[in-house]
Design an enzyme around this catalytic site. Structure first.
Site, PDB file in Angstrom:
ATOM      1  N   ASN A 144       7.550 -24.675  -2.769  1.00  0.00           N
ATOM      2  CA  ASN A 144       6.689 -23.574  -3.187  1.00  0.00           C
ATOM      3  C   ASN A 144       6.770 -22.367  -2.263  1.00  0.00           C
ATOM      4  O   ASN A 144       6.722 -21.215  -2.715  1.00  0.00           O
ATOM      5  CB  ASN A 144       5.231 -24.049  -3.256  1.00  0.00           C
ATOM      6  CG  ASN A 144       4.971 -24.919  -4.473  1.00  0.00           C
ATOM      7  OD1 ASN A 144       5.866 -25.127  -5.296  1.00  0.00           O
ATOM      8  ND2 ASN A 144       3.769 -25.458  -4.579  1.00  0.00           N
ATOM      9  N   ASP A 189     -10.978  17.844  -8.519  1.00  0.00           N
ATOM     10  CA  ASP A 189     -10.348  16.713  -9.201  1.00  0.00           C
ATOM     11  C   ASP A 189     -10.659  15.375  -8.537  1.00  0.00           C
ATOM     12  O   ASP A 189     -10.479  14.319  -9.149  1.00  0.00           O
ATOM     13  CB  ASP A 189      -8.824  16.892  -9.228  1.00  0.00           C
ATOM     14  CG  ASP A 189      -8.397  18.158  -9.935  1.00  0.00           C
ATOM     15  OD1 ASP A 189      -8.972  18.448 -10.994  1.00  0.00           O
ATOM     16  OD2 ASP A 189      -7.496  18.850  -9.435  1.00  0.00           O
ATOM     17  N   ASP A 227      -4.971  18.442  -8.052  1.00  0.00           N
ATOM     18  CA  ASP A 227      -4.674  18.876  -6.685  1.00  0.00           C
ATOM     19  C   ASP A 227      -5.885  19.462  -5.973  1.00  0.00           C
ATOM     20  O   ASP A 227      -5.851  19.672  -4.772  1.00  0.00           O
ATOM     21  CB  ASP A 227      -3.534  19.902  -6.675  1.00  0.00           C
ATOM     22  CG  ASP A 227      -3.852  21.126  -7.536  1.00  0.00           C
ATOM     23  OD1 ASP A 227      -4.936  21.179  -8.138  1.00  0.00           O
ATOM     24  OD2 ASP A 227      -2.993  22.027  -7.609  1.00  0.00           O
ATOM     25  N   VAL A 251      -1.616 -29.349  -4.815  1.00  0.00           N
ATOM     26  CA  VAL A 251      -0.702 -28.449  -4.100  1.00  0.00           C
ATOM     27  C   VAL A 251       0.421 -27.992  -5.022  1.00  0.00           C
ATOM     28  O   VAL A 251       0.836 -26.828  -5.016  1.00  0.00           O
ATOM     29  CB  VAL A 251      -0.136 -29.141  -2.836  1.00  0.00           C
ATOM     30  CG1 VAL A 251       0.974 -28.302  -2.208  1.00  0.00           C
ATOM     31  CG2 VAL A 251      -1.245 -29.376  -1.830  1.00  0.00           C
ATOM     32  N   ALA A 252       0.918 -28.910  -5.860  1.00  0.00           N
ATOM     33  CA  ALA A 252       1.983 -28.557  -6.798  1.00  0.00           C
ATOM     34  C   ALA A 252       1.508 -27.552  -7.837  1.00  0.00           C
ATOM     35  O   ALA A 252       2.266 -26.705  -8.308  1.00  0.00           O
ATOM     36  CB  ALA A 252       2.501 -29.816  -7.491  1.00  0.00           C
ATOM     37  N   THR A 302      11.773 -22.449  -0.600  1.00  0.00           N
ATOM     38  CA  THR A 302      12.881 -22.466  -1.566  1.00  0.00           C
ATOM     39  C   THR A 302      12.640 -21.497  -2.718  1.00  0.00           C
ATOM     40  O   THR A 302      13.531 -20.771  -3.130  1.00  0.00           O
ATOM     41  CB  THR A 302      13.082 -23.895  -2.104  1.00  0.00           C
ATOM     42  OG1 THR A 302      13.213 -24.791  -1.001  1.00  0.00           O
ATOM     43  CG2 THR A 302      14.329 -23.969  -2.957  1.00  0.00           C
ATOM     44  N   ASP A 303      11.403 -21.481  -3.256  1.00  0.00           N
ATOM     45  CA  ASP A 303      11.097 -20.576  -4.365  1.00  0.00           C
ATOM     46  C   ASP A 303      10.880 -19.139  -3.898  1.00  0.00           C
ATOM     47  O   ASP A 303      11.051 -18.192  -4.659  1.00  0.00           O
ATOM     48  CB  ASP A 303       9.821 -21.040  -5.086  1.00  0.00           C
ATOM     49  CG  ASP A 303      10.074 -22.295  -5.904  1.00  0.00           C
ATOM     50  OD1 ASP A 303      11.241 -22.693  -6.014  1.00  0.00           O
ATOM     51  OD2 ASP A 303       9.097 -22.856  -6.423  1.00  0.00           O
ATOM     52  N   ASP A 333      -4.436  17.871 -14.577  1.00  0.00           N
ATOM     53  CA  ASP A 333      -4.915  19.213 -14.272  1.00  0.00           C
ATOM     54  C   ASP A 333      -3.812  20.207 -14.639  1.00  0.00           C
ATOM     55  O   ASP A 333      -2.628  19.872 -14.566  1.00  0.00           O
ATOM     56  CB  ASP A 333      -5.238  19.289 -12.776  1.00  0.00           C
ATOM     57  CG  ASP A 333      -5.846  20.628 -12.387  1.00  0.00           C
ATOM     58  OD1 ASP A 333      -6.724  21.104 -13.109  1.00  0.00           O
ATOM     59  OD2 ASP A 333      -5.433  21.182 -11.358  1.00  0.00           O
TER      60      ASP A 333
END
Length: 896
Positions: A728, A638, A634, A279-280, A731-732, A326
């Site tokens: 994870n 194209d 356009d 998990v880390a 906080t982060d 173009d």
């Protein structure tokens, strides 16, 4: 033999139809069964369920799902619920993005004419265009949209606007004459009309020779369906990162379980510890934060008049190394403008562009007073009188009503103060002989207030020269001798060499009783006045944008269906074409394979007279050379190349729905210069993604090492899985998102594009992640050991200290991530969002530690004030230790 090579009679015999009565109802039914409806077929689309499930095949998502499964099996249900929530949110976002992206065929269908006039059983009738079959005889007139591909058998001054297919801004004059030349491009098939194009002048009758997917539009539809969609560099890098993380996670799990078992620990507890390390190792919040960062970048780009339709494509802009643009409507204004007037060996330059009637006439760099220059005023006046177009002002905008060439003549006169409405009060048009492609001229008979009549004619210069008897030279009428004729031809060549389309003006006074009943009587023994040279001018801001792209290491390539002379001239004006740069025509391109084109494509800056297949070939050759290709355009023509490119860019105003639906980015203002701003934003978004990858992974390395070192030292676990997950995801998460809002560093647009194979850990990122992560882990472990050895019986308190130290070390480290060099390089208060995110994360940490209902969930105990000094002191070491050593090295170099 091809349709355009046949005579009208041969076409009718070959397709078995009759121009006088058309097909019979019975024959129509047979052909309808054989050829089907005249509509574009869609490729089979996956069901909504399959599209949704496909969102979960990404490697990072598979890693998260594996972590979810393991957490659930071990009874860590909170972990499992948190991870699965993130996976589902990302899947839903991707699902809605993808479902919006595949509407190109629906937009193509809208370009087909809803109804057409067809001859059947000897009667003209109006039917739905989808009911047309090969062999149908169809007639059309000004304003009609062509319903199928047809070979013309009758035309009357017929002109068709084909820019959606060919990229050419000017309507094409049509005729019925066979074309026997080889390698004829679609823009040169003057005896054919194509599905989806628009009749701008005259009328015609054609025989349907292609319906549905067998039309030129159908071929584009097929290309669009089969065009490969490339993964973006960001997607490739995240996949690479996911693979690294899964290997690391599995290795750590096996390692920890193995070490623990050898040390005599319980297998279940060791397996739980291994999962904690897994998990880390996995930054669960990374996919969500990437999505949010891209979304925030999209909002900023909207303010800069760029609409992003596909989120991952934002980052691709930042590493674009080639822009294939173009010409018509993208680099140019798609508004014909008179830039030079020639008469009597004098040349006047005309300023101003587009249909806005403001500009000056200059002769030898001096402004000319037009009313005092008789010849100039005369040629401008006659260009307006012999004219079917008009310029209408609406809400401050000047809009063309009619043919672009005629509009340019009217605007030129308006710049001299000569308005069509005013001229028609002084001159009455009593007779008109419309333009047709055989005569290549248009004439009117006008009468002034004194009752004097005269003929005014405009048309192709070489044709008018052939029917002129005299010439105005220095405001005197002279016989058109070979000397004068040579000077006129030299002037025509001079204007043509500048890619100007030239229109000649002539007139003839009429005797009082002289009758003019036919164009032949009107268009002879004329007095040649002069020439007006016009061009679809470049957008004024594009030249600077091209330069800034070049400074950023980005090559601009012009790809157009227009003539090579025009394309080369515009490319030189915009500094797209360097001195030794090559120009290539479509017919030469056709002779090359993609592999052969790869050998020379880096030296080619302009491709002219190209087809949709050519555009795809060019994009593919550039991609095979390792370029990240942005394709702008356009038109319908194209769309396949836009879709196949790494990032497709369409025009918001002039762009067709097809081009918009195939693109990843739409420019609201049709401004090439906006691409430069979008590239800068794209580069900044990627740098910001690198910043929070650096931040998140350094944090994760710290978590891994603190757990691993504790295992090796036979210590209890310093952190429990729910604390790691909290760090994870929560906080982060906020600081990482705030990094996504960081402003670009000053030299961002002076850097060369990133190499498309550049790994996510390039440019020293890997070392920064490991070194900062190592120090964060050591600091966290030190805090844990100090408190644990002080009171071994209170493990939960020591774990809370380690938890707080880890969080605070990461929150200090986030400011170091803002710069490639050092934390001291940038003012922390430049990003107030980051300040707010850090404060919020600190408050959330305090809530988890001090709010009693959350303490059992997160295994926390309130921290004493004295221990906060220990936490803050240790958490500052990882960032300021390395930053201090960097400053010392820098000052030593300066002294040396």
């Amino acid at each position: 033999m091809k349709w355009h090579e046949m005579r009208s009679e041969e076409v009718m015999n070959s397709i078995n139809t009759d121009a006088d009565s058309g097909l019979t109802s019975k024959e129509v039914q047979k052909r309808e069964q054989k050829f089907g409806y005249n509509e574009l077929k869609e490729a089979d689309r996956p069901s909504a369920i399959l599209v949704f499930l496909s969102q979960f095949k990404d490697f990072m998502v598979l890693v998260l799902l594996a972590a979810t499964l393991i957490s659930g099996l071990l009874g860590e249900y909170i972990d499992a619920i948190a991870i699965i929530a993130i996976v589902i949110v990302n899947g839903v976002l991707g699902f809605f993005q993808e479902r919006k992206a595949e509407k190109s065929l629906e937009a193509l269908k809208e370009l087909s004419a809803p109804q057409v006039m067809v001859l059947r059983d000897g009667d003209w009738m109006r039917i739905l265009s989808k009911e047309l079959v090969p062999g149908d005889v169809v007639k059309f007139t000004n304003g009609d949209r062509i319903g199928a591909d047809m070979r013309l058998i009758e035309t009357k001054s017929l002109e068709v606007e084909e820019s959606a297919l060919t990229g050419e801004s000017l309507p094409v004059q049509k005729s019925v004459q066979p074309i026997v030349a080889q390698d004829v491009g679609i823009g040169d098939l003057t005896n054919m009309v194509f599905m989806g194009t628009l009749v701008t002048r005259g009328s015609g009758i054609g025989i349907v020779v292609g319906t549905g997917m067998n039309t030129a539009m159908g071929q584009i539809a097929d290309l669009l369906q089969n065009a490969e969609t490339m993964d973006t560099p960001l997607q490739r890098r995240l996949e690479q990162l996911g693979k690294i993380l899964i290997v690391v996670a599995l290795f750590l799990t096996v390692l920890v379980v193995g070490i623990g078992v050898l040390q005599g620990h319980d297998i279940y507890n060791m397996f739980l510890a291994g999962v904690s390390l897994a998990v880390a190792a996995i930054p669960e919040g990374l996919p969500a934060i990437v999505t949010v960062a891209l979304s925030l970048g999209v909002q900023r780009m909207i303010k800069q008049k760029s609409i992003v339709r596909k989120l991952p494509a934002v980052e691709t802009l930042g590493c674009a190394s080639v822009i294939c643009s173009d010409k018509t409507g993208t680099l140019t204004q798609n508004k014909m403008t008179v830039t030079q007037v020639w008469s009597g060996d004098k040349l006047w330059n005309v300023s101003g562009a587009g249909y806005h009637p403001h500009g000056e006439f200059l002769h030898q760099d001096k402004v000319v007073d037009v009313p005092k220059t008789k010849t100039l005023q005369q040629i401008l006046t006659f260009g307006t009188l012999c004219n079917s177009a008009g310029i209408v002002e609406r809400d401050g905008q000047f809009i063309l009503d009619g043919d672009p060439t005629e509009g340019a003549l009217i605007v030129a006169a308006m710049k001299a103060g000569l308005k069509k409405e005013s001229l028609l009060r002084n001159f009455e048009v009593v007779e008109e002989f419309p333009f047709d492609s055989t005569r290549k001229m248009m004439s009117v008979v006008v009468k002034d207030k004194a009752g004097k009549r005269f003929v005014v004619t405009k048309g192709a210069p070489d044709v008018l020269l052939g029917v002129s008897k005299s010439i105005l030279w220095n405001e005197r009428q002279e016989d058109l001798s070979s000397v004068y004729e040579t000077k006129v031809k030299n002037a025509i060549e001079s204007l043509a060499s500048q890619a100007l389309r030239t229109i000649a003006i002539a007139f003839k006074p009429l005797q009082e009783r002289e009758k003019v009943n036919t164009s032949f009587e009107a268009e002879k023994e004329l007095v040649f006045i002069g020439l007006q040279g016009m061009i679809d001018p470049p957008r004024p801001e594009v030249k600077q944008a091209v330069k800034e792209c070049r400074d950023a290491g980005i090559k601009t390539v012009m790809i157009t269906g227009d003539h090579i002379i025009t394309a080369e001239a515009i490319a030189k004006q915009l500094n797209i074409l360097p001195t030794n740069g090559k120009v290539m025509e479509g017919k030469d391109l056709s002779a090359l394979t993609v592999e052969e084109l790869e050998e020379i494509v880096d030296d080619v800056y302009v491709f002219a007279r190209v087809s949709p297949e050519h555009k795809l070939k060019i994009v593919k050759a550039l991609q095979n050379r390792g370029h990240i290709v942005a394709m702008t355009g356009d038109g319908v023509n194209d769309a396949p190349a836009i879709k196949a490119a790494d990032i497709g860019i369409s025009m918001g105003i002039t762009g067709t729905d097809v081009a918009k639906e195939a693109s990843s980015l739409v420019l609201v203002d049709d401004n090439f210069a906006t691409i430069k701003s979008a590239i800068k934003e794209g580069r900044n978004i990627y740098e910001n993604i690198r910043k929070f990858i650096r931040y998140l992974l350094a944090s994760n390395v710290g978590e891994i090492l603190v757990m691993l070192f504790a295992m090796l030292l036979a210590l209890p676990l310093p952190l429990v899985p729910i604390q790691i997950l909290w760090v994870n995801l929560v906080t982060d998460g906020l600081p990482a998102m705030a990094l996504g809002l960081d402003q670009p560093e000053g030299d961002l647009m002076k850097r060369k594009p990133r190499h498309p194979k550049e790994g996510v850990f390039a440019r020293g990122l890997g070392w920064k992640v490991i070194s900062r992560g190592f120090l964060i882990g050591i600091a966290t472990l030190a805090a844990f050991m100090i408190v644990y050895y002080r009171n071994p019986d209170d493990l939960a308190y020591a774990q809370t200290i380690a938890f707080a130290t880890l969080v605070m070390a990461q929150l200090i480290h986030v400011f170091d991530c803002r710069s490639e060099k050092s934390i001291f390089e940038r003012n922390p208060f430049e990003n107030l969002y980051l300040i707010g995110a850090v404060i919020s994360s600190v408050l959330l940490l305090l809530v988890v530690i001090y709010y009693p209902p959350l303490q059992p969930i997160f295994h926390t105990i309130p921290i004493l004030l004295r221990d906060w000094l220990l936490i803050l002191g240790l958490s500052a070491i990882p960032t300021f230790l390395l930053a201090g050593s960097l400053l010392t090295r820098k000052s030593t170099k300066t002294m040396v």
